[in-house]
Scaffold this motif. Sequence first.
Motif, PDB file in Angstrom:
ATOM      1  N   GLN A   7       1.028  -1.243   0.261  1.00 32.63           N
ATOM      2  CA  GLN A   7       0.057  -0.006   0.055  1.00 32.63           C
ATOM      3  C   GLN A   7       0.881   1.282   0.013  1.00 32.63           C
ATOM      4  O   GLN A   7       1.929   1.172   0.849  1.00 32.63           O
ATOM      5  CB  GLN A   7      -0.874  -0.051   1.205  1.00 32.63           C
ATOM      6  N   VAL A   8       0.709   2.267  -0.990  1.00 33.68           N
ATOM      7  CA  VAL A   8       1.380   3.305  -0.965  1.00 33.68           C
ATOM      8  C   VAL A   8       0.529   4.705  -0.937  1.00 33.68           C
ATOM      9  O   VAL A   8      -0.415   4.858  -1.655  1.00 33.68           O
ATOM     10  CB  VAL A   8       2.102   3.489  -2.419  1.00 33.68           C
ATOM     11  N   ASN A   9       0.852   5.490  -0.098  1.00 35.33           N
ATOM     12  CA  ASN A   9       0.299   6.732  -0.149  1.00 35.33           C
ATOM     13  C   ASN A   9       1.304   8.007  -0.460  1.00 35.33           C
ATOM     14  O   ASN A   9       2.480   7.836  -0.209  1.00 35.33           O
ATOM     15  CB  ASN A   9       0.028   7.293   1.452  1.00 35.33           C
ATOM     16  N   ILE A  10       0.713   8.787  -1.392  1.00 37.05           N
ATOM     17  CA  ILE A  10       1.675  10.026  -1.854  1.00 37.05           C
ATOM     18  C   ILE A  10       0.602  11.118  -1.589  1.00 37.05           C
ATOM     19  O   ILE A  10      -0.586  11.068  -1.981  1.00 37.05           O
ATOM     20  CB  ILE A  10       1.997  10.087  -3.182  1.00 37.05           C
ATOM     21  N   ALA A  11       1.100  12.215  -0.788  1.00 36.28           N
ATOM     22  CA  ALA A  11       0.269  13.114  -0.499  1.00 36.28           C
ATOM     23  C   ALA A  11       1.208  14.311  -0.506  1.00 36.28           C
ATOM     24  O   ALA A  11       2.334  14.464  -0.270  1.00 36.28           O
ATOM     25  CB  ALA A  11      -0.307  13.196   1.031  1.00 36.28           C
ATOM     26  N   ARG A  12       0.552  15.791  -0.747  1.00 40.15           N
ATOM     27  CA  ARG A  12       1.209  16.904  -0.821  1.00 40.15           C
ATOM     28  C   ARG A  12       0.571  17.680   0.479  1.00 40.15           C
ATOM     29  O   ARG A  12      -0.600  18.104   0.656  1.00 40.15           O
ATOM     30  CB  ARG A  12       0.993  17.751  -2.191  1.00 40.15           C
ATOM     31  N   MET A  13       1.695  18.107   1.111  1.00 45.82           N
ATOM     32  CA  MET A  13       1.211  18.865   2.674  1.00 45.82           C
ATOM     33  C   MET A  13       0.923  20.263   2.188  1.00 45.82           C
ATOM     34  O   MET A  13       1.550  20.937   1.407  1.00 45.82           O
ATOM     35  CB  MET A  13       2.405  18.840   3.673  1.00 45.82           C
ATOM     36  N   LYS A  14      -0.094  20.849   3.184  1.00 41.55           N
ATOM     37  CA  LYS A  14      -0.212  22.375   2.838  1.00 41.55           C
ATOM     38  C   LYS A  14       0.796  23.228   3.318  1.00 41.55           C
ATOM     39  O   LYS A  14       0.950  24.244   2.950  1.00 41.55           O
ATOM     40  CB  LYS A  14      -1.404  22.603   3.680  1.00 41.55           C
ATOM     41  N   ALA A  15       1.723  22.733   4.270  1.00 45.10           N
ATOM     42  CA  ALA A  15       3.069  23.431   4.639  1.00 45.10           C
ATOM     43  C   ALA A  15       3.875  22.258   4.969  1.00 45.10           C
ATOM     44  O   ALA A  15       3.795  21.227   5.013  1.00 45.10           O
ATOM     45  CB  ALA A  15       2.571  23.903   5.987  1.00 45.10           C
ATOM     46  N   PRO A  16       5.322  22.816   5.086  1.00 43.50           N
ATOM     47  CA  PRO A  16       6.385  22.048   5.558  1.00 43.50           C
ATOM     48  C   PRO A  16       6.238  21.388   6.926  1.00 43.50           C
ATOM     49  O   PRO A  16       5.424  21.685   7.598  1.00 43.50           O
ATOM     50  CB  PRO A  16       7.501  22.899   5.678  1.00 43.50           C
ATOM     51  N   LEU A  17       6.787  20.303   7.173  1.00 50.99           N
ATOM     52  CA  LEU A  17       6.574  19.525   8.496  1.00 50.99           C
ATOM     53  C   LEU A  17       7.093  20.308   9.630  1.00 50.99           C
ATOM     54  O   LEU A  17       6.205  20.250  10.623  1.00 50.99           O
ATOM     55  CB  LEU A  17       7.363  18.196   8.371  1.00 50.99           C
ATOM     56  N   ASP A  18       7.666  21.356   9.693  1.00 50.09           N
ATOM     57  CA  ASP A  18       7.962  22.312  10.908  1.00 50.09           C
ATOM     58  C   ASP A  18       7.179  23.380  11.053  1.00 50.09           C
ATOM     59  O   ASP A  18       7.067  24.282  12.001  1.00 50.09           O
ATOM     60  CB  ASP A  18       9.400  22.776  10.879  1.00 50.09           C
ATOM     61  N   ASP A  19       6.136  23.487  10.208  1.00 47.76           N
ATOM     62  CA  ASP A  19       5.128  24.748  10.126  1.00 47.76           C
ATOM     63  C   ASP A  19       4.145  24.251  11.158  1.00 47.76           C
ATOM     64  O   ASP A  19       3.601  23.129  11.277  1.00 47.76           O
ATOM     65  CB  ASP A  19       4.473  24.756   9.061  1.00 47.76           C
ATOM     66  N   PRO A  20       3.754  25.318  12.168  1.00 46.22           N
ATOM     67  CA  PRO A  20       2.689  24.934  13.001  1.00 46.22           C
ATOM     68  C   PRO A  20       1.368  24.117  12.383  1.00 46.22           C
ATOM     69  O   PRO A  20       0.712  23.270  13.412  1.00 46.22           O
ATOM     70  CB  PRO A  20       2.317  26.206  13.659  1.00 46.22           C
ATOM     71  N   TYR A  59      10.463  13.317  -5.037  1.00 47.54           N
ATOM     72  CA  TYR A  59      10.043  14.281  -5.780  1.00 47.54           C
ATOM     73  C   TYR A  59      10.471  15.638  -5.737  1.00 47.54           C
ATOM     74  O   TYR A  59      11.333  16.117  -4.539  1.00 47.54           O
ATOM     75  CB  TYR A  59       8.581  14.464  -5.936  1.00 47.54           C
ATOM     76  N   ASP A  60      10.595  16.570  -6.812  1.00 46.26           N
ATOM     77  CA  ASP A  60      11.368  17.749  -6.497  1.00 46.26           C
ATOM     78  C   ASP A  60      10.551  18.751  -5.525  1.00 46.26           C
ATOM     79  O   ASP A  60      11.234  19.657  -5.054  1.00 46.26           O
ATOM     80  CB  ASP A  60      11.327  18.481  -7.949  1.00 46.26           C
ATOM     81  N   ASP A  61       9.250  18.527  -5.342  1.00 50.93           N
ATOM     82  CA  ASP A  61       8.567  19.334  -4.240  1.00 50.93           C
ATOM     83  C   ASP A  61       8.787  18.630  -2.898  1.00 50.93           C
ATOM     84  O   ASP A  61       8.442  17.467  -2.826  1.00 50.93           O
ATOM     85  CB  ASP A  61       7.061  19.019  -4.865  1.00 50.93           C
ATOM     86  N   ASP A  62       9.380  19.442  -2.198  1.00 49.78           N
ATOM     87  CA  ASP A  62       9.627  19.223  -0.630  1.00 49.78           C
ATOM     88  C   ASP A  62       8.074  19.004   0.191  1.00 49.78           C
ATOM     89  O   ASP A  62       8.392  18.150   1.419  1.00 49.78           O
ATOM     90  CB  ASP A  62      10.444  20.114   0.104  1.00 49.78           C
ATOM     91  N   ARG A  63       7.225  19.285  -0.119  1.00 46.10           N
ATOM     92  CA  ARG A  63       5.718  19.074   0.423  1.00 46.10           C
ATOM     93  C   ARG A  63       5.289  17.781   0.024  1.00 46.10           C
ATOM     94  O   ARG A  63       4.104  17.544   0.439  1.00 46.10           O
ATOM     95  CB  ARG A  63       5.152  20.396   0.206  1.00 46.10           C
ATOM     96  N   ILE A  64       5.774  16.977  -0.712  1.00 46.08           N
ATOM     97  CA  ILE A  64       5.239  15.786  -1.013  1.00 46.08           C
ATOM     98  C   ILE A  64       5.833  14.659  -0.214  1.00 46.08           C
ATOM     99  O   ILE A  64       6.940  14.436   0.097  1.00 46.08           O
ATOM    100  CB  ILE A  64       5.308  15.332  -2.674  1.00 46.08           C
ATOM    101  N   LEU A  65       4.969  13.790   0.693  1.00 45.88           N
ATOM    102  CA  LEU A  65       5.024  12.774   1.261  1.00 45.88           C
ATOM    103  C   LEU A  65       4.842  11.504   0.642  1.00 45.88           C
ATOM    104  O   LEU A  65       3.797  11.419   0.040  1.00 45.88           O
ATOM    105  CB  LEU A  65       4.446  12.822   2.847  1.00 45.88           C
ATOM    106  N   LEU A  66       5.605  10.573   1.065  1.00 47.05           N
ATOM    107  CA  LEU A  66       5.680   9.308   0.675  1.00 47.05           C
ATOM    108  C   LEU A  66       5.683   8.334   1.753  1.00 47.05           C
ATOM    109  O   LEU A  66       6.529   8.395   2.585  1.00 47.05           O
ATOM    110  CB  LEU A  66       6.658   8.832  -0.512  1.00 47.05           C
ATOM    111  N   ASN A  67       4.668   7.410   1.659  1.00 51.15           N
ATOM    112  CA  ASN A  67       4.590   6.345   2.883  1.00 51.15           C
ATOM    113  C   ASN A  67       4.172   5.010   1.820  1.00 51.15           C
ATOM    114  O   ASN A  67       3.503   5.069   1.043  1.00 51.15           O
ATOM    115  CB  ASN A  67       3.645   6.667   3.699  1.00 51.15           C
ATOM    116  N   MET A  68       4.790   3.942   2.586  1.00 53.01           N
ATOM    117  CA  MET A  68       4.356   2.561   1.954  1.00 53.01           C
ATOM    118  C   MET A  68       4.457   1.650   3.020  1.00 53.01           C
ATOM    119  O   MET A  68       5.415   1.517   4.092  1.00 53.01           O
ATOM    120  CB  MET A  68       5.570   2.071   0.819  1.00 53.01           C
ATOM    121  N   SER A  69       3.466   0.906   2.902  1.00 56.75           N
ATOM    122  CA  SER A  69       3.277  -0.424   4.048  1.00 56.75           C
ATOM    123  C   SER A  69       3.113  -1.712   3.225  1.00 56.75           C
ATOM    124  O   SER A  69       2.408  -1.565   2.039  1.00 56.75           O
ATOM    125  CB  SER A  69       2.373  -0.236   5.200  1.00 56.75           C
TER     126      SER A  69
END
Length: 97
Positions: A7-20, A59-69
């Motif tokens: 199972q793979v998730n690919i998501a684009r965050m609204k903000a960087p991980l260190d953003d509140p 990816y070139d976009d730092d706000r894209i997260l990838l997860n796989m299980s």
Amino acid sequence: MKFHLAQVNIARMKAPLDDPRMAGFVARLDEINALADRSPGFVWRLQTTEGNATALRPYDDDRILLNMSVWETVAYLQHYVYRTAHAELLGQTGQLV
């Protein structure tokens, strides 16, 4: 022959991980990953030495997260996703996309 489900998730965050705005997601990341690790049918998940995959940037976009299980069956994955604390996070999609 026995198969597993990847199972793979690919998501684009609204903000960087260190953003509140991402604080809620980040605060529960270890908890939810540990829940997966001990869930019935769990086989493996993509992670770095930090214990999660948030540092990976394929990816070139730092706000894209990838997860796989990997899971033994669809039923085990469905139980984890929809019948555990993980389900609480599904309603909190405001931090992603």
